[in-house]
Design an enzyme around this catalytic site. Structure first.
Site, PDB file in Angstrom:
ATOM      1  N   HIS A   8       0.843  -1.196   0.000  1.00 57.95           N
ATOM      2  CA  HIS A   8       0.000   0.000   0.000  1.00 57.95           C
ATOM      3  C   HIS A   8       0.880   1.248   0.000  1.00 57.95           C
ATOM      4  O   HIS A   8       1.981   1.242   0.564  1.00 57.95           O
ATOM      5  CB  HIS A   8      -0.893   0.047   1.243  1.00 57.95           C
ATOM      6  CG  HIS A   8      -1.863  -1.082   1.360  1.00 57.95           C
ATOM      7  ND1 HIS A   8      -2.839  -1.321   0.433  1.00 57.95           N
ATOM      8  CD2 HIS A   8      -2.021  -2.035   2.326  1.00 57.95           C
ATOM      9  CE1 HIS A   8      -3.552  -2.370   0.806  1.00 57.95           C
ATOM     10  NE2 HIS A   8      -3.073  -2.826   1.951  1.00 57.95           N
ATOM     11  N   GLU A 284       3.131  -6.422   3.127  1.00 63.06           N
ATOM     12  CA  GLU A 284       2.452  -5.191   3.550  1.00 63.06           C
ATOM     13  C   GLU A 284       3.434  -4.296   4.316  1.00 63.06           C
ATOM     14  O   GLU A 284       3.110  -3.733   5.365  1.00 63.06           O
ATOM     15  CB  GLU A 284       1.210  -5.507   4.393  1.00 63.06           C
ATOM     16  CG  GLU A 284       0.201  -4.366   4.429  1.00 63.06           C
ATOM     17  CD  GLU A 284      -1.067  -4.690   5.203  1.00 63.06           C
ATOM     18  OE1 GLU A 284      -2.005  -3.884   5.133  1.00 63.06           O
ATOM     19  OE2 GLU A 284      -1.105  -5.738   5.879  1.00 63.06           O
TER      20      GLU A 284
END
Length: 342
Positions: A8, A284
């Site tokens: 992200h 992540e």
């Protein structure tokens, strides 16, 4: 090649957050509502935000490509109406696309959708189409709970979601099932709401016959699948009571899990219970858990270390987890890499 399927843009320039804060203020006071064109972020600012953060860690930890989507906690679909969400999604998706253009060897875009509580999912299709056709996105993030922790949308098995599934099948893209910020005080965003959603999404699929309607539909459940691997016997038993097929037939042609599990026993459990073909490498990084584990001296989210240290994975298993499974679950990624001779 090592492909991280779960990244992200958590390090976007501060101007993005400032614009979002002004947009939120504009919900109450329309005179304060900014225009999308008011946001100015240069290529140099994007480069600096990536080179000193994600790209640096990728090089240090030995990963090659990250599937890159907007910051999950910033999606916040519960804020404002569809127009607010639509503008916000378009801005965030464009930034991830620009990152992929600046660093084409390392980042491939994945889109957030402009979801809004109670709004027909069909409204998300124009953004989905744009991201696939114009930006080259290889997947989407789908929030099963746009309300932010109140769970007032139909389950993922409901025909309510079918317009998005039809487009996913048409474009041959998977969806990572990923909630956003929790506005329910009972559920901590990353420690409870995310893991609850992972488990809930799996159970919604288990109790349904969704994949009979969409046999090629693919879901990636992040964070190691929440409670799923740990309670695999429970889910097998529930499926049996519901007269469903064995889980390997019922779900595992369509549901996959990532390796965002931040300790060795957890990774070992995941790879003991879940077939290797259903596990995709992910970290992540610079996400929910950014600290250093005092027991190991390494960052919790340096998940490659756990895969390398595993005593149950063969060299071929590691190849599947690191590369082959992502190329199979994300066919557009495979085509992109193949076009580059990779």
């Amino acid at each position: 090649m090592i492909i991280d399927c779960h990244g992200h843009y958590t390090t976007a320039p501060k101007a993005l957050e400032a614009w979002r804060n002004q947009q939120i203020a504009g919900i109450k006071d329309p005179s304060m509502m900014p225009r999308a064109s008011d946001l100015k972020i240069s290529d140099d600012e994007l480069r600096e935000s990536i080179e000193s953060n994600q790209l640096r860690l990728m090089k240090e930890r030995g990963s090659d490509i990250t599937l890159f989507s907007p910051r999950a906690s910033f999606m916040a679909h519960h804020i404002g109406d569809f127009n607010v969400s639509s503008t916000w999604a378009a801005i965030c998706n464009e930034l991830c696309f620009r990152v992929s253009q600046l660093f084409p060897e390392h980042f491939v875009p994945v889109a957030m959708l402009p979801q809004s509580p109670g709004v027909d999912p069909k409204t998300c299709i124009p953004e989905l189409e744009k991201c696939v056709r114009e930006y080259g996105n290889v997947g989407i993030n789908l929030n099963p709970d746009p309300s932010g922790g109140h769970w007032n949308s139909p389950p993922l098995s409901d025909r309510y979601w079918y317009p998005i599934y039809e487009k996913m099948v048409e474009h041959d893209i998977p969806a990572m099932i990923h909630v956003s910020t929790s506005c329910n005080a009972c559920f901590h965003t990353t420690g409870a709401h995310y893991l609850n959603a992972d488990t809930t999404a799996f159970m919604q699929c288990l109790t349904s016959d969704l994949f009979k309607d969409f046999p090629t539909l693919r879901f990636l459940i992040p964070h190691g699948g929440g409670a799923v691997p740990y309670h695999w016997g429970r889910f097998r038993g529930l499926a049996q009571e519901l007269k469903k097929p064995l889980l390997t037939e019922h779900l595992l042609n369509n549901i996959f899990f990532d390796t965002c599990v931040y300790h060795q026993p957890g990774i070992d459990l995941l790879n003991t219970v879940i077939p290797v073909r259903n596990v995709l490498f992910a970290s992540e990084m610079i996400g929910a858990v950014r600290g250093i584990d005092p027991e190991t001296g390494h960052y919790y989210d340096d998940t490659k270390r756990y895969i390398e240290a595993s005593k149950i994975l063969s060299a071929d298993d590691r190849h599947q987890i690191y590369e082959a499974n992502s190329r199979r679950v994300f066919p557009r990624l495979d085509k992109l890499l193949s076009s580059k001779g990779l």
